[in-house]
Design an enzyme around this catalytic site. Structure first.
Site, short mmCIF file in Angstrom:
data_model
loop_
_atom_site.label_atom_id
_atom_site.label_comp_id
_atom_site.label_asym_id
_atom_site.label_seq_id
_atom_site.Cartn_x
_atom_site.Cartn_y
_atom_site.Cartn_z
N CYS A 57 0.73 -1.31 -0.08
CA CYS A 57 -0.12 -0.23 0.08
C CYS A 57 0.80 1.37 0.00
O CYS A 57 0.41 2.30 -0.32
CB CYS A 57 -0.99 0.02 1.12
SG CYS A 57 -2.06 -1.30 1.09
N HIS B 18 -3.51 7.27 1.83
CA HIS B 18 -3.96 5.58 1.37
C HIS B 18 -5.24 5.61 1.85
O HIS B 18 -5.50 5.77 3.06
CB HIS B 18 -2.77 4.94 1.93
CG HIS B 18 -3.36 3.42 1.88
ND1 HIS B 18 -3.86 2.84 0.72
CD2 HIS B 18 -3.41 2.46 2.78
CE1 HIS B 18 -4.21 1.60 0.68
NE2 HIS B 18 -3.74 1.33 1.99
N ASN C 48 -10.18 0.03 -0.71
CA ASN C 48 -8.58 -0.10 -0.25
C ASN C 48 -7.96 -0.53 -1.81
O ASN C 48 -8.32 -1.97 -1.89
CB ASN C 48 -8.18 -1.02 0.77
CG ASN C 48 -6.80 -0.91 0.92
OD1 ASN C 48 -6.08 -0.54 -0.08
ND2 ASN C 48 -6.30 -1.36 2.21
#
EC number: 2.3.1.180
Length: 322
Positions: free
Chosen positions: A113, A249, A279
């Site tokens: 990520c 993020h 996500n």
């Protein structure tokens, strides 16, 4: 001084948008359960003919169009992904081929990520050193390929997509002028077992599935992100109040809110797209930035903080002037 200036952004999403209600038809969950714990309402899931590479190429072409340049003007591609099309060659080389580029360096970066921050910082260093004039930096994922669809605590959290930046070397007169001002990256392999995939070519010979200890990840994320944002602000000589926008993020709305509170930032300054995209790992920061730029929130001259944390653990932040 020579600085990497952002001249174009782009994004790409799979064709299929899957709502919480639709997901609940195949997973033991509900719209209410997902919304309350994550803030997510929908996500995009790649079809069989959609890959990390195809999404990355779509986002990259959109960024080139936005910048008003062509692949002939590019001399570097850095692609962040944890879900490459193949073990090798690097998916970046396949993006290069799709776009019609030749000869210049193209490679992947794996930091999950945080991958886009790692890729952006790498490309920035190469641009500032004179190794490249213009670069495409991409975050692209098809996390749906590595999810355990029997584990409702993880499969509801993720989606697929891609985002891209085009950065260019420019001679900037002022220290606080346009471009990437300061960046910081970190990693701590001690906590690798908290967020990982239980497979790989060298261990099981299989791709594996994503595993996560959600509560532990949440705790580390808030602490690490608030810390690295402070480091970057200190290096740049800015205070939290100077920031026009934070583009984080997009892991979980609760993490975004808790990090903002710890820094004393209003959520009005935080770009939130997790509700629409879920996500998307390395894709989430450039995808969110592109959305906020296209809808008019992020404007030329704004001071923008990018930040992310992912498996490894890895984490980082970059401050740029749009």
């Amino acid at each position: 001084m020579i600085r990497s200036v952002l001249i174009g952004t782009g994004s790409a999403l799979p064709r299929a948008c899957v709502s919480n209600e639709e997901l609940a038809e195949r997973v033991d969950t509900s719209d209410e359960w997902i919304r309350e714990r994550t803030g997510i309402t929908q996500r995009y899931i790649a079809a069989e003919d959609e890959t990390t590479g195809s999404l990355a190429a779509g986002a990259a072409q959109a960024a080139l169009d936005d910048a008003g340049v062509t692949i002939a003007d590019i001399d570097l591609i850095v692609l962040a992904t944890a879900t490459p099309d193949n073990t090798f060659p690097a998916t970046a080389t396949q993006v290069q081929k799709r776009l019609g580029g030749k000869s210049f360096p193209a490679f992947d970066v794996a930091a999950v990520c945080s991958g886009f921050l790692y890729a952006l910082t790498t490309a920035d260093a190469m641009v500032r050193s004179g190794m490249a004039k213009r670069a495409i930096v991409i975050g692209a994922e098809t996390f749906s390929r590595i999810l355990d669809w029997e584990d409702r605590t993880t499969c509801v959290l993720f989606g697929d997509g891609a985002g891209a930046f085009v950065i260019e070397a420019q001679d900037v007169a002022e220290a606080d002028g346009a471009g990437i001002i300061a960046s910081r990256l970190h990693a701590d392999g001690e906590h690798g077992e908290m967020l990982y995939v239980d497979g790989g070519p060298s261990t099981t010979g299989e791709v594996g599935k994503l595993r996560m200890k959600g509560r532990e990840v949440f705790r580390h994320a808030v602490a690490n992100l608030s810390s690295v944002l402070g480091e970057v602000l200190a290096e740049a000589g800015h205070e939290p109040g100077d920031i026009d926008w934070v583009v984080p993020h997009q892991a979980n709305f609760r993490i975004l809110d808790a990090t903002a509170r710890k820094l004393g930032l209003s959520m009005d300054k935080v770009v939130v797209t997790v509700d629409q995209h879920a996500n998307t790992s390395a894709a989430s920061v450039p995808l969110a930035y592109d959305v906020a730029k296209k809808d008019g929130r992020i404007k030329k001259g704004d001071l923008v903080m990018l930040e992310a944390m992912g498996g490894g653990f890895t984490w980082g932040a970059s401050l740029l002037r749009a």
